[in-house]
Design an enzyme around this catalytic site. Structure first.
Site, mmCIF file in Angstrom:
data_model
loop_
_atom_site.group_PDB
_atom_site.id
_atom_site.type_symbol
_atom_site.label_atom_id
_atom_site.label_comp_id
_atom_site.label_asym_id
_atom_site.label_seq_id
_atom_site.Cartn_x
_atom_site.Cartn_y
_atom_site.Cartn_z
ATOM 1 N N CYS A 112 0.821 -1.212 0.000
ATOM 2 C CA CYS A 112 0.000 0.000 0.000
ATOM 3 C C CYS A 112 0.858 1.267 0.000
ATOM 4 O O CYS A 112 1.397 1.609 -1.053
ATOM 5 C CB CYS A 112 -1.022 -0.035 1.137
ATOM 6 N N HIS A 221 -3.892 -5.042 0.638
ATOM 7 C CA HIS A 221 -3.396 -5.420 1.970
ATOM 8 C C HIS A 221 -3.454 -6.920 2.185
ATOM 9 O O HIS A 221 -4.359 -7.435 2.852
ATOM 10 C CB HIS A 221 -4.207 -4.693 3.047
ATOM 11 N N GLU A 223 -1.581 -8.592 4.076
ATOM 12 C CA GLU A 223 -1.248 -8.920 5.474
ATOM 13 C C GLU A 223 -2.485 -9.137 6.329
ATOM 14 O O GLU A 223 -2.478 -9.910 7.293
ATOM 15 C CB GLU A 223 -0.362 -7.825 6.078
HETATM 16 N N1 LIG Z 1 -1.863 6.756 2.568
HETATM 17 C C1 LIG Z 1 -1.764 6.100 1.284
HETATM 18 C C2 LIG Z 1 -1.550 4.615 1.480
HETATM 19 C C3 LIG Z 1 -2.769 3.979 2.057
HETATM 20 C C4 LIG Z 1 -2.489 2.901 3.053
HETATM 21 O O1 LIG Z 1 -1.362 2.453 3.262
HETATM 22 N N2 LIG Z 1 -3.549 2.514 3.712
HETATM 23 C C5 LIG Z 1 -3.438 1.730 4.903
HETATM 24 C C6 LIG Z 1 -4.482 2.199 5.875
HETATM 25 C C7 LIG Z 1 -4.038 1.894 7.301
HETATM 26 C C8 LIG Z 1 -5.238 1.948 8.215
HETATM 27 O O2 LIG Z 1 -5.800 3.050 8.357
HETATM 28 O O3 LIG Z 1 -5.604 0.877 8.729
HETATM 29 C C9 LIG Z 1 -3.024 6.326 0.448
HETATM 30 O O4 LIG Z 1 -4.042 6.757 1.027
HETATM 31 O O5 LIG Z 1 -2.992 6.046 -0.761
#
Ligand SMILES: N[C@@H](CCC(=O)NCCCC(=O)O)C(=O)O
Length: 254
Positions: A112, A221, A223
């Protein structure tokens, strides 16, 4: 045999007025229980990070997601409100870590925010608020406090035939993924190749061209459902195998 060590760079966060270095548990859990590696959290340092001291000792790198965004000045764009929130300490640690891990052939899985950092680290650019672009799907985190609902698998992506990702996922064609992002790859870095696309053309996975080993990024995601979702599990298992292979190769080097 001891588990391979996998570096996970942290976010730098203010929590109730104190500064913390944080990684979400889902990345630690998937690295430990599915990749079979020992996670090592790396502090987010604006200055002073000794990247080679880390890479001398680990057998893989996972670059995690985060609600924060790569600072646009790092890809030649002036920052606006729509580019935030920022985490310059994370940027200052993860981008050099990504570049050096690729140079040294340390297995790299970027997730991400991680795929966005990978793209910027290698000279690409990002688009922000992509849902506002005509024809784009809304890839943002669903408005819910329920984490399982936020990370629900709900979007189709098409995996390129013969790609690294297809090999690691153990499937070609299309898979269903979760989606929690407002930004995405705009200009893909010269050393990256797109390996999966969403129906609206958003780049959902890349691999490093001529990488010495495992070096991929995904916008979704894996994970979160790594223990139960087959493609997610396969990706983390493939990463874990690459980390063990890297560790074994270090053991035999003179
Ligand atoms: N901020 C970037 C990457 C988005 C990202 O890594 N999202 C994970 C969310 C984590 C969470 O809030 O659980 C974008 O917005 O493109």
């Amino acid at each position: 045999m001891s588990k391979p060590l996998v570096a996970i760079p942290a976010d730098f966060k203010d929590i109730n007025g104190s500064n913390w270095h944080c990684v979400l548990d889902q990345y630690v859990n998937a690295t430990l229980k599915v990749a079979g590696a020992m996670p090592v959290l790396i502090p987010a340092l604006e200055t002073g990070a000794d990247i080679d001291a880390v890479l001398d000792r680990v057998d893989g790198v996972v670059i995690s997601g985060s609600p924060s965004n790569v600072h646009p000045s790092l890809y030649g764009v002036e920052a606006t409100e729509s580019h935030g929130p920022f985490d310059p300490a994370r940027d200052a640690t993860s981008l050099p870590l990504i570049r050096r891990a690729i140079e040294r052939g340390v297995p790299l899985l970027a997730i991400c925010r991680g795929i966005q950092e990978l793209n910027v680290a290698l000279g690409g650019t990002l688009a922000t608020e992509i849902q506002d672009q005509p024809g784009n799907w809304d890839h943002r985190k669903p408005p819910t406090e329920d984490r399982d609902a936020a990370y629900a698998i709900r979007q189709l992506v098409n995996i390129r035939q013969g790609s690294c990702i297809a090999r690691y996922l153990g499937t070609e064609g299309s898979i269903q993924i979760n989606s929690l992002h407002r930004q995405a790859i705009s200009t893909i870095a010269p050393r990256l190749q797109a390996e999966a696309l969403a129906e609206d053309g958003t780049v959902e996975a890349v691999s490093v061209i001529d990488a010495k080993g495992f070096a991929v990024g995904v916008q979704w995601h894996p994970e979160y459902w790594a223990e139960s979702d087959a493609p997610s599990r396969a990706l983390f298992e493939a990463f874990g195998a690459a980390a063990r292979e890297y560790a074994a190769s270090k053991a035999v080097k003179p």
